[in-house]
Motif scaffolding. Structure first.
Motif, PDB file in Angstrom:
ATOM      1  N   ASP A  71       0.827  -1.210   0.000  1.00  0.00           N
ATOM      2  CA  ASP A  71       0.000   0.000   0.000  1.00  0.00           C
ATOM      3  C   ASP A  71       0.859   1.257   0.000  1.00  0.00           C
ATOM      4  O   ASP A  71       0.556   2.243  -0.680  1.00  0.00           O
ATOM      5  CB  ASP A  71      -0.936  -0.005   1.211  1.00  0.00           C
ATOM      6  CG  ASP A  71      -2.087  -0.989   1.063  1.00  0.00           C
ATOM      7  OD1 ASP A  71      -2.411  -1.356  -0.092  1.00  0.00           O
ATOM      8  OD2 ASP A  71      -2.666  -1.387   2.086  1.00  0.00           O
ATOM      9  N   ASP A  75       0.844   4.149  -2.895  1.00  0.00           N
ATOM     10  CA  ASP A  75       0.614   5.563  -2.588  1.00  0.00           C
ATOM     11  C   ASP A  75       1.800   6.409  -3.036  1.00  0.00           C
ATOM     12  O   ASP A  75       1.622   7.529  -3.552  1.00  0.00           O
ATOM     13  CB  ASP A  75       0.387   5.743  -1.082  1.00  0.00           C
ATOM     14  CG  ASP A  75      -0.976   5.243  -0.630  1.00  0.00           C
ATOM     15  OD1 ASP A  75      -1.891   5.161  -1.481  1.00  0.00           O
ATOM     16  OD2 ASP A  75      -1.124   4.914   0.561  1.00  0.00           O
ATOM     17  N   MET A 154      -8.157 -10.045  -4.274  1.00  0.00           N
ATOM     18  CA  MET A 154      -9.080  -8.930  -4.444  1.00  0.00           C
ATOM     19  C   MET A 154      -9.715  -9.070  -5.824  1.00  0.00           C
ATOM     20  O   MET A 154      -9.067  -9.528  -6.774  1.00  0.00           O
ATOM     21  CB  MET A 154      -8.345  -7.600  -4.339  1.00  0.00           C
ATOM     22  CG  MET A 154      -7.484  -7.456  -3.103  1.00  0.00           C
ATOM     23  SD  MET A 154      -8.433  -7.553  -1.573  1.00  0.00           S
ATOM     24  CE  MET A 154      -9.389  -6.027  -1.684  1.00  0.00           C
ATOM     25  N   LYS A 156     -12.879  -7.562  -8.767  1.00  0.00           N
ATOM     26  CA  LYS A 156     -13.910  -6.623  -9.199  1.00  0.00           C
ATOM     27  C   LYS A 156     -14.603  -7.190 -10.428  1.00  0.00           C
ATOM     28  O   LYS A 156     -13.941  -7.551 -11.405  1.00  0.00           O
ATOM     29  CB  LYS A 156     -13.300  -5.258  -9.545  1.00  0.00           C
ATOM     30  CG  LYS A 156     -14.329  -4.242 -10.038  1.00  0.00           C
ATOM     31  CD  LYS A 156     -13.662  -2.922 -10.378  1.00  0.00           C
ATOM     32  CE  LYS A 156     -14.683  -1.909 -10.886  1.00  0.00           C
ATOM     33  NZ  LYS A 156     -14.043  -0.624 -11.235  1.00  0.00           N
ATOM     34  N   SER A 272      -3.601  -7.661  -3.615  1.00  0.00           N
ATOM     35  CA  SER A 272      -3.879  -6.961  -2.364  1.00  0.00           C
ATOM     36  C   SER A 272      -4.089  -5.483  -2.613  1.00  0.00           C
ATOM     37  O   SER A 272      -3.745  -4.949  -3.671  1.00  0.00           O
ATOM     38  CB  SER A 272      -2.722  -7.147  -1.365  1.00  0.00           C
ATOM     39  OG  SER A 272      -1.537  -6.562  -1.860  1.00  0.00           O
ATOM     40  N   GLY A 273      -4.669  -4.810  -1.600  1.00  0.00           N
ATOM     41  CA  GLY A 273      -4.858  -3.371  -1.664  1.00  0.00           C
ATOM     42  C   GLY A 273      -5.889  -2.945  -2.689  1.00  0.00           C
ATOM     43  O   GLY A 273      -6.690  -3.741  -3.186  1.00  0.00           O
ATOM     44  N   LYS A 274      -5.857  -1.673  -3.017  1.00  0.00           N
ATOM     45  CA  LYS A 274      -6.774  -1.129  -4.010  1.00  0.00           C
ATOM     46  C   LYS A 274      -6.217  -1.345  -5.418  1.00  0.00           C
ATOM     47  O   LYS A 274      -5.010  -1.458  -5.607  1.00  0.00           O
ATOM     48  CB  LYS A 274      -6.984   0.373  -3.778  1.00  0.00           C
ATOM     49  CG  LYS A 274      -7.658   0.723  -2.465  1.00  0.00           C
ATOM     50  CD  LYS A 274      -7.802   2.233  -2.329  1.00  0.00           C
ATOM     51  CE  LYS A 274      -8.469   2.606  -1.023  1.00  0.00           C
ATOM     52  NZ  LYS A 274      -8.603   4.087  -0.880  1.00  0.00           N
ATOM     53  N   LEU A 275      -7.123  -1.416  -6.387  1.00  0.00           N
ATOM     54  CA  LEU A 275      -6.696  -1.477  -7.781  1.00  0.00           C
ATOM     55  C   LEU A 275      -6.223  -0.081  -8.172  1.00  0.00           C
ATOM     56  O   LEU A 275      -7.000   0.871  -8.157  1.00  0.00           O
ATOM     57  CB  LEU A 275      -7.857  -1.936  -8.666  1.00  0.00           C
ATOM     58  CG  LEU A 275      -7.528  -2.208 -10.133  1.00  0.00           C
ATOM     59  CD1 LEU A 275      -6.479  -3.310 -10.246  1.00  0.00           C
ATOM     60  CD2 LEU A 275      -8.774  -2.599 -10.900  1.00  0.00           C
ATOM     61  N   ARG A 276      -4.958   0.015  -8.523  1.00  0.00           N
ATOM     62  CA  ARG A 276      -4.357   1.333  -8.725  1.00  0.00           C
ATOM     63  C   ARG A 276      -3.550   1.377 -10.010  1.00  0.00           C
ATOM     64  O   ARG A 276      -3.249   0.367 -10.628  1.00  0.00           O
ATOM     65  CB  ARG A 276      -3.403   1.679  -7.570  1.00  0.00           C
ATOM     66  CG  ARG A 276      -3.979   1.663  -6.179  1.00  0.00           C
ATOM     67  CD  ARG A 276      -2.862   1.834  -5.170  1.00  0.00           C
ATOM     68  NE  ARG A 276      -3.290   1.726  -3.791  1.00  0.00           N
ATOM     69  CZ  ARG A 276      -3.543   2.750  -2.998  1.00  0.00           C
ATOM     70  NH1 ARG A 276      -3.401   3.969  -3.470  1.00  0.00           N
ATOM     71  NH2 ARG A 276      -3.925   2.569  -1.756  1.00  0.00           N
ATOM     72  N   LYS A 280      -5.256  -0.456 -12.854  1.00  0.00           N
ATOM     73  CA  LYS A 280      -6.592   0.151 -12.879  1.00  0.00           C
ATOM     74  C   LYS A 280      -6.885   0.749 -14.247  1.00  0.00           C
ATOM     75  O   LYS A 280      -7.987   0.569 -14.792  1.00  0.00           O
ATOM     76  CB  LYS A 280      -6.686   1.240 -11.804  1.00  0.00           C
ATOM     77  CG  LYS A 280      -8.053   1.913 -11.755  1.00  0.00           C
ATOM     78  CD  LYS A 280      -8.098   2.977 -10.675  1.00  0.00           C
ATOM     79  CE  LYS A 280      -9.469   3.654 -10.634  1.00  0.00           C
ATOM     80  NZ  LYS A 280      -9.515   4.726  -9.607  1.00  0.00           N
TER      81      LYS A 280
END
Length: 297
Positions: A71, A75, A154, A156, A272-276, A280
């Motif tokens: 993460d 970021d 994870m 979507k 893991s974490g957000k799709l970035r 993304k």
């Protein structure tokens, strides 16, 4: 080595599952990678890996650090891109995984346009009709069709794949055209070998029928099943996108067009974490290609 670089190296080693593979991927010597990981562990005063002569795995502290480091790095990359004005111009390697037929017909045709939009991105595609180990192969984004079985990933949902029955005209001429799902018991089917059941469930105007099917040919590859159906080995319950070219050239025709199967969900998955970032952007780039329509028969 600064903390950011150390975290990147740690994640690469954890994803690769070995110091030697990570070193090879990075173009470094294995002793260098081992020493830098030891330095990181010393600075944290914690062992991150369990080492044996045959395997390398994360300790409990390593697992916690992996999630936080992933993460933090995401970021950091976002902040760096924003500061440079590159929030719409990602850089670096994007590793994608999907089954071979989807790569050929859906994902592959979108890669060139994506790379033209983002010229600083390199793309590496893994095609495998069995599910790829995303962590072990260092995959950023995978596309999977059907129900998901790995709850640790994870995911979507990005679309659905309509499914219907198809057959070669020669097969129907020789065996007859079924008029109702119950007629399928008298026919051969070509089927995915990884499917847990040999039941096909078809629906029409609120009526749903489940029928057991059988056949002499099974395969794990959609492309092989498609070829088998073209060669007259049986009926094929398939996504419309997979058979569209064959429908257009007349080598397959729709069977019982008023009956359809439940659409297969399509997910993009990641570790893991957000799709970035690059992952993304690529998921969004192919989203329109995942909104399949049934081709005209």
């Amino acid at each position: 080595m600064d903390r950011i670089d150390a975290m990147r190296l740690f994640i690469r080693v954890a994803d690769a599952g070995s110091f030697s593979k990570a070193a090879s991927d990075l173009g470094l010597g294995q002793p260098t990678v081992s020493r830098r990981i030891q330095d990181l562990e010393a600075s944290l005063d914690a062992a991150l890996f369990l080492r044996t002569t045959r395997s390398l795995s994360l300790t409990e502290a390593g697992e916690r650090f992996y999630k936080r480091a992933a993460d933090i790095l995401a970021d950091f990359d976002d902040a760096e891109a924003e500061a440079r004005g590159l929030d719409h111009e990602p850089i670096g390697l994007l590793r994608i995984s999907c089954v071979s037929s989807m790569a050929r017909l859906v994902i592959g045709p979108r890669i060139a346009s994506f790379m033209k939009l983002y010229p600083h991105v390199r793309v590496d595609v893994l095609t495998d009709d069995a599910y790829t180990d995303l962590v072990g192969e260092g995959v950023d984004l995978a596309f999977r069709i059907g129900s998901l079985v790995d709850s640790s990933l994870m995911a979507k949902k990005v679309g659905e794949s309509p499914r219907a029955l198809w057959a070669a005209p020669d097969y129907l001429e020789a065996r007859g055209t079924p008029q109702h799902p119950r007629d399928l018991t008298q026919h051969d089917a070509v089927m995915f070998r990884q499917t847990a059941t040999n039941e096909w469930v078809l629906s029409r105007d609120g009526e749903t029928v489940s029928v057991k099917v059988d056949g002499r040919f099974k395969a794990s590859s959609g492309d092989l099943l498609l070829q088998a159906a073209q060669n007259g080995l049986g009926l094929f319950l398939s996504a419309s996108w997979l058979v569209s070219d064959c429908v257009n050239d007349g080598s397959l025709v729709r069977v019982m067009p008023e009956w359809t199967a439940t659409p297969s969900p399509i997910h993009c998955v990641w570790t893991s974490g957000k799709l970035r970032g690059k992952a993304k952007l690529f998921a969004e780039h192919v989203a329109d290609a995942l909104r399949f329509e049934t081709p005209a028969c």
